[in-house]
Design an enzyme around this catalytic site. Structure first.
Site, mmCIF file in Angstrom:
data_model
loop_
_atom_site.group_PDB
_atom_site.id
_atom_site.type_symbol
_atom_site.label_atom_id
_atom_site.label_comp_id
_atom_site.label_asym_id
_atom_site.label_seq_id
_atom_site.Cartn_x
_atom_site.Cartn_y
_atom_site.Cartn_z
ATOM 1 N N ARG A 55 51.713 48.788 -42.662
ATOM 2 C CA ARG A 55 50.969 47.582 -42.248
ATOM 3 C C ARG A 55 50.604 46.723 -43.450
ATOM 4 N NH1 ARG A 55 45.880 48.017 -41.792
ATOM 5 N NH2 ARG A 55 45.885 50.085 -40.833
ATOM 6 N N TYR A 108 52.428 22.575 -28.833
ATOM 7 C CA TYR A 108 52.809 23.744 -28.046
ATOM 8 C C TYR A 108 51.619 24.237 -27.201
ATOM 9 C CZ TYR A 108 54.448 28.496 -27.180
ATOM 10 O OH TYR A 108 54.823 29.670 -26.596
ATOM 11 N N ASP A 181 53.319 22.606 -37.505
ATOM 12 C CA ASP A 181 54.170 23.578 -36.820
ATOM 13 C C ASP A 181 55.594 23.032 -36.916
ATOM 14 O OD1 ASP A 181 55.678 25.013 -34.979
ATOM 15 O OD2 ASP A 181 54.013 25.272 -33.581
ATOM 16 N N LYS A 206 62.552 31.078 -32.787
ATOM 17 C CA LYS A 206 63.382 29.953 -32.366
ATOM 18 C C LYS A 206 64.536 29.754 -33.355
ATOM 19 C CE LYS A 206 60.097 29.919 -29.331
ATOM 20 N NZ LYS A 206 58.902 29.102 -29.458
HETATM 21 C C1 LIG Z 1 57.482 29.245 -29.291
HETATM 22 C C2 LIG Z 1 56.584 28.387 -30.082
HETATM 23 C C3 LIG Z 1 55.385 28.872 -30.623
HETATM 24 C C4 LIG Z 1 54.884 30.276 -30.359
HETATM 25 O O1 LIG Z 1 55.693 31.229 -30.955
HETATM 26 P P1 LIG Z 1 55.924 32.722 -30.358
HETATM 27 O O2 LIG Z 1 56.909 33.289 -31.307
HETATM 28 O O3 LIG Z 1 56.418 32.577 -28.959
HETATM 29 O O4 LIG Z 1 54.588 33.398 -30.396
HETATM 30 C C5 LIG Z 1 54.640 28.016 -31.403
HETATM 31 N N1 LIG Z 1 55.014 26.746 -31.628
HETATM 32 C C6 LIG Z 1 56.149 26.235 -31.108
HETATM 33 C C7 LIG Z 1 56.518 24.827 -31.390
HETATM 34 C C8 LIG Z 1 56.971 27.023 -30.316
HETATM 35 O O5 LIG Z 1 58.083 26.513 -29.789
#
Ligand SMILES: *Cc1c(COP(=O)(O)O)cnc(C)c1O
Length: 385
Positions: A55, A108, A181, A206
Site C-alpha cells: 500500500r 463529470y 480533469d 479512459k
Molecule cells: C470516467 C471519468 C471520471 C471518473 O473516473 P473513474 O475511473 O470512473 O472513477 C472522472 N472524470 C471524467 C471526465 C471521466 O470521464
C-alpha cells in the site's frame, strides 16, 4: 561535457520510456510486474529502495507514476484505484470544512456527486458556474472565495471548451487552486500544467488505459507540499492501484500518441459527416470551425480528440439512434480502441438529472474508436435512417 539534461525526450518517447528500465538481473526489456505485498528488510527498518509494504509503495506503480508525471510535465504523479479515488484524495488534501469549490456546470457527474453527497456532509460547499463566462466566474470568485476551481475541457458530453490559461490567471488572483480533469483530451493533446493549471487529474480508465480493460485514476502536480499531502492520503486511506492494473495502464500509455491521432482523425470525419446529415440537429465537436470554442481549442490543444456528441430532433429519436448502431456499442465509459455510443440523460449523467449539470435528452455521445472510419460512418448512417 555532459549535456544530457539539456535534451528532454519528446512526448511519444516519454510515453514509451519514462519509468521503464530493463530488469537489471535478467535484461528483460519489460520490467517485471511486482505482485508482492511485502518486502524483506535487511535488519529492522533496512528497506531496499524504500519499499516496505504494497500500500505504501510498489515498483510497478512507481513506474506508472513516473510515466504519468513525465507525460503531463509535472514533478509528481500519483496513481489510484479509480478516477474518483484520485479526485477524492486530491480534494481531501486541498479542502477543510467550510471551504468552497467552484465547479464548471458540465463537469463529470461523479465529481459533482463526490463533492455534494460525500464531501458535502463534511462541510464542503459547491458552487456551479459556466466557466466559459468570465463575468460569472469573476462574480463567483468574489462571492464564494473558493479554495478550488475545478474544470473539464473539453467537457462531458457537450464538448465545451474553457480557456485554461485565462481561467487559471483569474482564479490565481483570488488565491484558488486550479484543477483540470484532463481525461477527455489526454496529455497527448493538452497539457494543462503548462497552461497555468496547478493540478491535473485523470480517469486513466479512459484514453490512458485505452483498451477498456482497466479502471484507474491519477493526480499530477508540481507543488511538493500538496503532493506530499495527496501521497499521505494515497497511503493512509489506501485507494492505490494494484500492480496488474498499474502495469496494464503503463502498457496502454505507450501507444497513447498513436491512438489519439487516429481517434482525432476518425472523430473529425464523423463530425463532418454528422454536420451535413439532415437527421442531425446539432453536432458538438471542438474541431468544427462552427464550434464556439474552436479557436481556444485550436490554441491550447494539439488535436481535437475522439469524443463527438450530437443532438437529434427529440429524446425519442436520440434513444432510437443510441439503440440502433451495431459497431458503436451501447455502453458507459469512453476512450477505448472500440467505438461506443452512450445516452447521457439515462446513462452516464442520470445522477445529475434535474441539477444544473443535466444533459438535454436529445443528446447522444459517441466515443469514436480507432476502427476503419468508413465502417464507422456506414454504421452511423444506417442507424440514422
Ligand atoms: C470516467 C471519468 C471520471 C471518473 O473516473 P473513474 O475511473 O470512473 O472513477 C472522472 N472524470 C471524467 C471526465 C471521466 O470521464
Amino acid at each position: 561535457m555532459n549535456d544530457a539534461s539539456a535534451h528532454r525526450p519528446r512526448f511519444d518517447t516519454e510515453a514509451v520510456h519514462a519509468g521503464q528500465h530493463a530488469d537489471a538481473m535478467t535484461g528483460a526489456v519489460i520490467p517485471p510486474v511486482h505482485l508482492s505485498s511485502t518486502y524483506v528488510q535487511d535488519g529492522i527498518g533496512g528497506l531496499r529502495d524504500g519499499y516496505e509494504y504494497g500500500r505504501s509503495g510498489n515498483p510497478t506503480r512507481t513506474a506508472l507514476q513516473r510515466q504519468l508525471a513525465a507525460l503531463e510535465g509535472g514533478r509528481h504523479g500519483l496513481s489510484f484505484a479509480s478516477g474518483l479515488a484520485a479526485e477524492d484524495a486530491l480534494l481531501r488534501a486541498l479542502l477543510q470544512p467550510g471551504d468552497a469549490v467552484l465547479l464548471g456546470d458540465d463537469v463529470y457527474g461523479g465529481t459533482y456527486r463526490l463533492l455534494t453527497r460525500i464531501l458535502g456532509p463534511w462541510g464542503v460547499r459547491v458552487t456551479v458556474a459556466d466557466l466559459g463566462d468570465a463575468e460569472a466566474v469573476a462574480e463567483a470568485l468574489r462571492r464564494e472565495g473558493p479554495r478550488v476551481v475545478w474544470l473539464e475541457t473539453p467537457s462531458n458530453p457537450l464538448l465545451r471548451i474553457v480557456d485554461i490559461a485565462a481561467l487559471a490567471g483569474l482564479a490565481h488572483e483570488h488565491g484558488a487552486t486550479v484543477v483540470v480533469d484532463n481525461t477527455f483530451a489526454s496529455p497527448a493533446l493538452q497539457r494543462p500544467l503548462t497552461l497555468g493549471a496547478d493540478v491535473v487529474v485523470h480517469s486513466t480508465t479512459k484514453y490512458l488505459g485505452g483498451h477498456s480493460d482497466v479502471v484507474g485514476g491519477a493526480v499530477v502536480l508540481d507543488d511538493d507540499a500538496l503532493a506530499e499531502r495527496v501521497g499521505f492520503l494515497q497511503f493512509g486511506a489506501g485507494a492505490v492501484s494494484g500492480p496488474l492494473d498499474a502495469w496494464l495502464t503503463t502498457r496502454g500509455i505507450k501507444t497513447l500518441g498513436l491512438r489519439m491521432e487516429r481517434h482525432s482523425a476518425n472523430a473529425r470525419r464523423i463530425a463532418d459527416f454528422l454536420h451535413e446529415h439532415d437527421r442531425v440537429a446539432r453536432v458538438f465537436y471542438p474541431g468544427l470551425p462552427t464550434h464556439p470554442g474552436h479557436e481556444i481549442a485550436a490554441r491550447q490543444m494539439s488535436g481535437f480528440g475522439g469524443m463527438v456528441s450530437l443532438a437529434l430532433e427529440d429524446a425519442a429519436a436520440a434513444r432510437r439512434f443510441a439503440e440502433g448502431t451495431r459497431l458503436f456499442q451501447l455502453a458507459e465509459s469512453l476512450g477505448g480502441v472500440e467505438s461506443l455510443v452512450n445516452y447521457p440523460d439515462a446513462m452516464t449523467h442520470a445522477s445529475v438529472r434535474g441539477t444544473a449539470l443535466a444533459v438535454p435528452p436529445e443528446v447522444v455521445r459517441l466515443s469514436v474508436g480507432i476502427e476503419d472510419v468508413d465502417d464507422l460512418l456506414q454504421d452511423l448512417d444506417d442507424a440514422l435512417r
